[in-house]
Motif scaffolding. Sequence first.
Motif, mmCIF file in Angstrom:
data_model
loop_
_atom_site.group_PDB
_atom_site.id
_atom_site.type_symbol
_atom_site.label_atom_id
_atom_site.label_comp_id
_atom_site.label_asym_id
_atom_site.label_seq_id
_atom_site.Cartn_x
_atom_site.Cartn_y
_atom_site.Cartn_z
ATOM 1 N N GLY A 73 0.813 -1.214 0.000
ATOM 2 C CA GLY A 73 0.000 0.000 0.000
ATOM 3 C C GLY A 73 0.845 1.261 0.000
ATOM 4 O O GLY A 73 0.564 2.214 -0.740
ATOM 5 N N HIS A 74 1.891 1.265 0.796
ATOM 6 C CA HIS A 74 2.756 2.441 0.877
ATOM 7 C C HIS A 74 3.489 2.682 -0.445
ATOM 8 O O HIS A 74 3.475 3.797 -0.978
ATOM 9 N N GLU A 75 4.099 1.653 -0.980
ATOM 10 C CA GLU A 75 4.877 1.822 -2.211
ATOM 11 C C GLU A 75 3.986 2.122 -3.417
ATOM 12 O O GLU A 75 4.366 2.901 -4.292
ATOM 13 N N VAL A 76 2.798 1.544 -3.466
ATOM 14 C CA VAL A 76 1.856 1.893 -4.537
ATOM 15 C C VAL A 76 1.440 3.355 -4.400
ATOM 16 O O VAL A 76 1.220 4.040 -5.397
ATOM 17 N N GLY A 77 1.383 3.848 -3.178
ATOM 18 C CA GLY A 77 1.121 5.278 -2.978
ATOM 19 C C GLY A 77 2.140 6.146 -3.694
ATOM 20 O O GLY A 77 1.802 7.166 -4.291
ATOM 21 N N HIS A 78 3.413 5.731 -3.641
ATOM 22 C CA HIS A 78 4.437 6.469 -4.387
ATOM 23 C C HIS A 78 4.180 6.360 -5.890
ATOM 24 O O HIS A 78 4.336 7.336 -6.625
ATOM 25 N N ALA A 79 3.770 5.177 -6.350
ATOM 26 C CA ALA A 79 3.492 4.989 -7.780
ATOM 27 C C ALA A 79 2.374 5.910 -8.245
ATOM 28 O O ALA A 79 2.432 6.489 -9.337
ATOM 29 N N LEU A 80 1.356 6.060 -7.421
ATOM 30 C CA LEU A 80 0.199 6.857 -7.812
ATOM 31 C C LEU A 80 0.373 8.356 -7.585
ATOM 32 O O LEU A 80 -0.130 9.168 -8.369
ATOM 33 N N PHE A 81 1.051 8.742 -6.501
ATOM 34 C CA PHE A 81 0.988 10.134 -6.062
ATOM 35 C C PHE A 81 2.313 10.882 -5.982
ATOM 36 O O PHE A 81 2.306 12.101 -5.846
ATOM 37 N N LYS A 95 16.856 16.375 3.257
ATOM 38 C CA LYS A 95 16.102 15.473 2.376
ATOM 39 C C LYS A 95 15.213 14.525 3.177
ATOM 40 O O LYS A 95 14.087 14.227 2.779
ATOM 41 N N ASP A 96 15.702 14.053 4.324
ATOM 42 C CA ASP A 96 14.912 13.127 5.147
ATOM 43 C C ASP A 96 13.612 13.760 5.624
ATOM 44 O O ASP A 96 12.604 13.073 5.760
ATOM 45 N N PHE A 97 13.604 15.075 5.890
ATOM 46 C CA PHE A 97 12.376 15.748 6.297
ATOM 47 C C PHE A 97 11.335 15.675 5.186
ATOM 48 O O PHE A 97 10.164 15.393 5.419
ATOM 49 N N VAL A 98 11.776 15.956 3.960
ATOM 50 C CA VAL A 98 10.872 15.919 2.814
ATOM 51 C C VAL A 98 10.346 14.496 2.609
ATOM 52 O O VAL A 98 9.157 14.301 2.332
ATOM 53 N N ASP A 103 5.937 10.677 2.646
ATOM 54 C CA ASP A 103 5.378 9.385 3.074
ATOM 55 C C ASP A 103 4.023 9.567 3.753
ATOM 56 O O ASP A 103 3.068 8.833 3.468
ATOM 57 N N ALA A 104 3.918 10.556 4.641
ATOM 58 C CA ALA A 104 2.639 10.817 5.308
ATOM 59 C C ALA A 104 1.577 11.250 4.302
ATOM 60 O O ALA A 104 0.418 10.824 4.368
ATOM 61 N N ARG A 105 1.971 12.078 3.341
ATOM 62 C CA ARG A 105 1.036 12.574 2.325
ATOM 63 C C ARG A 105 0.482 11.436 1.474
ATOM 64 O O ARG A 105 -0.735 11.318 1.287
ATOM 65 N N ILE A 106 1.365 10.571 0.978
ATOM 66 C CA ILE A 106 0.890 9.509 0.087
ATOM 67 C C ILE A 106 0.072 8.463 0.852
ATOM 68 O O ILE A 106 -0.864 7.896 0.305
ATOM 69 N N GLU A 107 0.406 8.214 2.118
ATOM 70 C CA GLU A 107 -0.394 7.257 2.893
ATOM 71 C C GLU A 107 -1.792 7.805 3.153
ATOM 72 O O GLU A 107 -2.770 7.054 3.100
ATOM 73 N N LYS A 108 -1.896 9.104 3.401
ATOM 74 C CA LYS A 108 -3.219 9.718 3.582
ATOM 75 C C LYS A 108 -4.044 9.583 2.299
ATOM 76 O O LYS A 108 -5.224 9.224 2.332
ATOM 77 N N ARG A 118 -6.911 1.223 5.381
ATOM 78 C CA ARG A 118 -6.791 1.882 6.683
ATOM 79 C C ARG A 118 -6.387 0.892 7.774
ATOM 80 O O ARG A 118 -5.594 1.218 8.650
ATOM 81 N N LYS A 119 -6.958 -0.299 7.719
ATOM 82 C CA LYS A 119 -6.665 -1.313 8.725
ATOM 83 C C LYS A 119 -5.182 -1.709 8.690
ATOM 84 O O LYS A 119 -4.557 -1.879 9.728
ATOM 85 N N SER A 120 -4.607 -1.810 7.497
ATOM 86 C CA SER A 120 -3.199 -2.178 7.369
ATOM 87 C C SER A 120 -2.286 -1.063 7.877
ATOM 88 O O SER A 120 -1.208 -1.336 8.395
ATOM 89 N N PHE A 121 -2.710 0.187 7.709
ATOM 90 C CA PHE A 121 -1.892 1.315 8.145
ATOM 91 C C PHE A 121 -2.122 1.701 9.602
ATOM 92 O O PHE A 121 -1.462 2.599 10.093
ATOM 93 N N ALA A 122 -3.055 1.043 10.281
ATOM 94 C CA ALA A 122 -3.399 1.406 11.669
ATOM 95 C C ALA A 122 -2.232 1.282 12.613
ATOM 96 O O ALA A 122 -1.326 0.544 12.447
#
Length: 122
Positions: A73-81, A95-98, A103-108, A118-122
């Motif tokens: 789910g997280h890595e597909v978030g990067h693919a999509l967003f 760079k680590d701050f960005v 990461d928080a943006r794409i997971e949201k 949502r259950k997997s990211f809980a």
Amino acid sequence: MHPLFCVYNKGINKRDAMLTQEIKGNLARLLATENLIVEHRRVSTASFDVDRRVLTLPNWDRASEVVYDMLVGHEVGHALFTPNEDWRGMFDCPKDFVNVIEDARIEKLMKRKYPGLRKSFA
């Protein structure tokens, strides 16, 4: 006990591991709505190459299905967003701050697009 507390399974046999890899690869391609290249390797963590469109998942011997769902789910978030731009010079911070903010943006965004994650990211 909540599945997230059980991040490790008892070892699985090779056939089951290969089936899990195939299933998670197909899941990634379906969620991303594109024919991503999905690789399973001995790496420390999952990653996504936005230029080459390659999602790499780690070959962890004892990770649970919940952990792999979260990684996919997280890595597909990067693919999509995640835009395919060189953003290193755009921000006056480490760079680590960005990366953490991205990461928080794409997971949201992933939780909005696929509420079942949502259950997997809980």
